[in-house]
Write a protein that holds these residues in place. Sequence first.
Motif, PDB file in Angstrom:
ATOM      1  N   VAL A 181       0.828  -1.207   0.000  1.00  0.00           N
ATOM      2  CA  VAL A 181       0.000   0.000   0.000  1.00  0.00           C
ATOM      3  C   VAL A 181       0.858   1.251   0.000  1.00  0.00           C
ATOM      4  CG1 VAL A 181      -1.643   1.334   1.393  1.00  0.00           C
ATOM      5  CG2 VAL A 181      -2.001  -1.102   1.031  1.00  0.00           C
ATOM      6  N   VAL A 182       2.015   1.178   0.675  1.00  0.00           N
ATOM      7  CA  VAL A 182       2.914   2.335   0.725  1.00  0.00           C
ATOM      8  C   VAL A 182       3.811   2.395  -0.516  1.00  0.00           C
ATOM      9  CG1 VAL A 182       4.790   3.421   2.010  1.00  0.00           C
ATOM     10  CG2 VAL A 182       2.884   2.359   3.239  1.00  0.00           C
ATOM     11  N   ALA A 183       4.350   1.236  -0.918  1.00  0.00           N
ATOM     12  CA  ALA A 183       5.375   1.239  -1.960  1.00  0.00           C
ATOM     13  C   ALA A 183       4.798   1.430  -3.358  1.00  0.00           C
ATOM     14  CB  ALA A 183       6.168  -0.075  -1.902  1.00  0.00           C
ATOM     15  N   ILE A 184       3.639   0.850  -3.632  1.00  0.00           N
ATOM     16  CA  ILE A 184       3.103   0.912  -4.998  1.00  0.00           C
ATOM     17  C   ILE A 184       2.795   2.346  -5.427  1.00  0.00           C
ATOM     18  CG2 ILE A 184       1.140   0.248  -6.434  1.00  0.00           C
ATOM     19  CD1 ILE A 184       1.185  -2.462  -5.068  1.00  0.00           C
ATOM     20  N   PRO A 185       2.088   3.153  -4.610  1.00  0.00           N
ATOM     21  CA  PRO A 185       1.878   4.546  -5.040  1.00  0.00           C
ATOM     22  C   PRO A 185       3.170   5.325  -5.214  1.00  0.00           C
ATOM     23  CG  PRO A 185       0.363   3.960  -3.270  1.00  0.00           C
ATOM     24  CD  PRO A 185       1.363   2.852  -3.370  1.00  0.00           C
ATOM     25  N   VAL A 186       4.145   5.089  -4.341  1.00  0.00           N
ATOM     26  CA  VAL A 186       5.427   5.795  -4.462  1.00  0.00           C
ATOM     27  C   VAL A 186       6.132   5.397  -5.750  1.00  0.00           C
ATOM     28  CG1 VAL A 186       7.705   6.098  -3.423  1.00  0.00           C
ATOM     29  CG2 VAL A 186       5.672   6.066  -1.971  1.00  0.00           C
ATOM     30  N   VAL A 305     -17.202  -6.501  -7.465  1.00  0.00           N
ATOM     31  CA  VAL A 305     -17.213  -5.047  -7.260  1.00  0.00           C
ATOM     32  C   VAL A 305     -16.095  -4.336  -8.025  1.00  0.00           C
ATOM     33  CG1 VAL A 305     -16.876  -3.246  -5.532  1.00  0.00           C
ATOM     34  CG2 VAL A 305     -18.488  -5.098  -5.102  1.00  0.00           C
ATOM     35  N   PRO A 306     -14.818  -4.755  -7.941  1.00  0.00           N
ATOM     36  CA  PRO A 306     -13.792  -4.052  -8.735  1.00  0.00           C
ATOM     37  C   PRO A 306     -14.036  -4.126 -10.234  1.00  0.00           C
ATOM     38  CG  PRO A 306     -12.778  -5.414  -7.042  1.00  0.00           C
ATOM     39  CD  PRO A 306     -14.223  -5.791  -7.092  1.00  0.00           C
ATOM     40  N   VAL A 307     -14.482  -5.298 -10.703  1.00  0.00           N
ATOM     41  CA  VAL A 307     -14.738  -5.436 -12.138  1.00  0.00           C
ATOM     42  C   VAL A 307     -15.884  -4.525 -12.561  1.00  0.00           C
ATOM     43  CG1 VAL A 307     -15.435  -7.035 -13.949  1.00  0.00           C
ATOM     44  CG2 VAL A 307     -13.843  -7.787 -12.172  1.00  0.00           C
ATOM     45  N   ALA A 308     -16.941  -4.491 -11.754  1.00  0.00           N
ATOM     46  CA  ALA A 308     -18.097  -3.661 -12.097  1.00  0.00           C
ATOM     47  C   ALA A 308     -17.747  -2.179 -12.101  1.00  0.00           C
ATOM     48  CB  ALA A 308     -19.237  -3.932 -11.116  1.00  0.00           C
ATOM     49  N   PRO A 330     -13.590   5.278 -11.667  1.00  0.00           N
ATOM     50  CA  PRO A 330     -13.681   3.970 -10.994  1.00  0.00           C
ATOM     51  C   PRO A 330     -13.362   3.975  -9.498  1.00  0.00           C
ATOM     52  CG  PRO A 330     -12.664   3.716 -13.146  1.00  0.00           C
ATOM     53  CD  PRO A 330     -12.786   5.191 -12.908  1.00  0.00           C
ATOM     54  N   PRO A 331     -12.330   4.688  -9.006  1.00  0.00           N
ATOM     55  CA  PRO A 331     -12.061   4.607  -7.558  1.00  0.00           C
ATOM     56  C   PRO A 331     -13.226   5.047  -6.678  1.00  0.00           C
ATOM     57  CG  PRO A 331     -10.146   5.485  -8.687  1.00  0.00           C
ATOM     58  CD  PRO A 331     -11.247   5.427  -9.695  1.00  0.00           C
ATOM     59  N   PRO A 332     -13.918   6.189  -6.949  1.00  0.00           N
ATOM     60  CA  PRO A 332     -15.083   6.511  -6.112  1.00  0.00           C
ATOM     61  C   PRO A 332     -16.187   5.467  -6.176  1.00  0.00           C
ATOM     62  CG  PRO A 332     -14.337   8.466  -7.288  1.00  0.00           C
ATOM     63  CD  PRO A 332     -13.586   7.307  -7.856  1.00  0.00           C
ATOM     64  N   PRO A 380      -6.232  -1.906   0.462  1.00  0.00           N
ATOM     65  CA  PRO A 380      -5.300  -2.178  -0.644  1.00  0.00           C
ATOM     66  C   PRO A 380      -5.928  -1.970  -2.019  1.00  0.00           C
ATOM     67  CG  PRO A 380      -5.183  -3.912   1.003  1.00  0.00           C
ATOM     68  CD  PRO A 380      -6.370  -3.086   1.340  1.00  0.00           C
ATOM     69  N   LEU A 381      -7.196  -2.397  -2.192  1.00  0.00           N
ATOM     70  CA  LEU A 381      -7.849  -2.205  -3.486  1.00  0.00           C
ATOM     71  C   LEU A 381      -7.954  -0.725  -3.834  1.00  0.00           C
ATOM     72  CD1 LEU A 381     -10.755  -4.831  -3.528  1.00  0.00           C
ATOM     73  CD2 LEU A 381      -8.691  -4.810  -4.935  1.00  0.00           C
ATOM     74  N   LEU A 382      -8.357   0.089  -2.863  1.00  0.00           N
ATOM     75  CA  LEU A 382      -8.481   1.522  -3.132  1.00  0.00           C
ATOM     76  C   LEU A 382      -7.119   2.162  -3.375  1.00  0.00           C
ATOM     77  CD1 LEU A 382     -11.231   2.528  -0.550  1.00  0.00           C
ATOM     78  CD2 LEU A 382     -11.426   2.449  -3.035  1.00  0.00           C
ATOM     79  N   ALA A 383      -6.093   1.715  -2.657  1.00  0.00           N
ATOM     80  CA  ALA A 383      -4.751   2.258  -2.884  1.00  0.00           C
ATOM     81  C   ALA A 383      -4.290   1.991  -4.313  1.00  0.00           C
ATOM     82  CB  ALA A 383      -3.764   1.670  -1.875  1.00  0.00           C
ATOM     83  N   LEU A 384      -4.527   0.772  -4.782  1.00  0.00           N
ATOM     84  CA  LEU A 384      -4.146   0.434  -6.160  1.00  0.00           C
ATOM     85  C   LEU A 384      -4.984   1.219  -7.164  1.00  0.00           C
ATOM     86  CD1 LEU A 384      -3.756  -3.435  -5.834  1.00  0.00           C
ATOM     87  CD2 LEU A 384      -1.922  -1.780  -6.137  1.00  0.00           C
ATOM     88  N   ALA A 385      -6.294   1.305  -6.921  1.00  0.00           N
ATOM     89  CA  ALA A 385      -7.173   1.987  -7.868  1.00  0.00           C
ATOM     90  C   ALA A 385      -6.861   3.476  -7.944  1.00  0.00           C
ATOM     91  CB  ALA A 385      -8.634   1.776  -7.458  1.00  0.00           C
ATOM     92  N   ILE A 386      -6.644   4.110  -6.803  1.00  0.00           N
ATOM     93  CA  ILE A 386      -6.341   5.547  -6.789  1.00  0.00           C
ATOM     94  C   ILE A 386      -5.010   5.816  -7.477  1.00  0.00           C
ATOM     95  CG2 ILE A 386      -5.769   7.479  -5.269  1.00  0.00           C
ATOM     96  CD1 ILE A 386      -7.818   6.354  -3.292  1.00  0.00           C
TER      97      ILE A 386
END
Length: 517
Positions: A181-186, A305-308, A330-332, A380-386
């Motif tokens: 969650v920390v490393a992927i956005p960075v 839910v993520p696919v939809a 998609p993130p909201p 984690p899903l929202l971190a990746l999506a954002i």
Amino acid sequence: MVAHVLRLRLALLVGALNARPLVLLRRLAGFAVLALAVAAVCVALIRLDRVPDGEAATLTVVGSSLLVAGFFLIPLFSGVEDPLDPRRFVVTGEEPGRVAWSVALASPLGIPGLVVVAVAAAMIAAWTGHGSPAGLAVLAALLLVGTSVLAARCAMAVSAVALRDRRSPQLTGLMVTAAGVVAIPVAAFAFSLEWSGGLPSQLTEAAQVLAVTPFGAASAIAVRSGGELVASMLVAVGTLLALAALWQLLVRTLMTSTERVVPVGERRGLGWFAVMPGTPGGAIAARSIVYWFSDPRYLANVIVVPVASVLIVTPLLVVGVPLQTVALIPPPILALFLGWLVHNDLAYDSTGVWLHISAGVRGVADRLGRLVPIVLVGVPLLALAITASIWIHGRWAVLPALVGVCVSLFATGLGLSSISSVAAPYAVSRPGEGPFEQPQRTGGSTTQALVLLGAILLSAPALWWGWLSLAGDEDEAWTSFWSGVGVGAAVLVVGVAIGGALFERRTSRTMEFAETL
């Protein structure tokens, strides 16, 4: 006491050289590599007098933020042994408060402490070389050292309290997820930078954001002025005081609690029950996690839910809406439906809910325990999506707004779901049945619509200010962030409290409902 701990710290440093030749050679080689790396960083900082003031400020703020983050995350996830563990001073009979301050004051004499002291000294030279007042530069360096040292101390104490003797595949998975969650956005932000004859604009925007966070506020004091200086100083001082209070609390906890000794022959097969706290809420959370990751009814929701959330916006691309705009939608949507997923969680529990009622579990413990699985999945899903959305969109300045909107939708959905799952549960497919088999029911559609509509209405302030930031007023991004976090946290707390009270009042109706499933 302080002098005694200082002598112990120096003795530990000297004792590190008292080892077998091969071990000593490896340690000396490691020290040499570290010394060269620190020297290179210090020289680079001192030579910042050759770059413009703005670029120097950006580099120092971003660099010090990474330094503070490293001091907090590395001890937390590496599980390193603390040579000055407060529990070792229990036999001295000293008060926890004196031990806390003595250990904190002796910490800069260790290898990590000497590194941050050297870097802070080089930063003083860099800041004063660009015209910063000497007093502000020294204050910024002291706050940077204090924040880094206390962050490392707190991280090691948290690891000792919560993680020691609880190593398990489940805990390892949580740690890997948190690191991701920390490393992927960075990493995504780093790869999005475009270097063309100067610092990327995204890096400058990141420095402005970090300057008002606990990570970069200390170093930003030396490079800001006016209202920006006051904001960074308040955040830096507040962070240091908060870490000091947390360190005092952790030391008291370590020195007054009994450490559990695990017999050699004891088997550890409790899974999530061994990871979660030994409280009613922790037991409910562990049981809920087991259900979420083994019951097809839950797994279907997590997959759908993520696919939809992506498929919903596909028609917008077909009609010609730019990809950079569609990427932010998609993130909201994902956050909204993740918060909504638990609006009927009690019904999925079937007759197992009688365990909570017969044991006299408090309603708040039930409500909080059932939210843990969706939080573990949703964050984690929202971190990746954002991260993916902002990367595609290309403007990292709107990141706070998108985070605020998603936090508001997710947290308000959880708060309203905590109420609806007790107040108006409706029949669902039974355990063992297919996730898409739905029984005859009444009232479910109303509950679903109310939770969705309520989350959207309560998140309207964050959505409005987020729209303004997207339209060009980037200053409103932080307004959207704080409004989203504030409204989301308030609704979540109130929702859990109301849901807990309803759970305790409606025990007989809940049992009747469970028996009809």
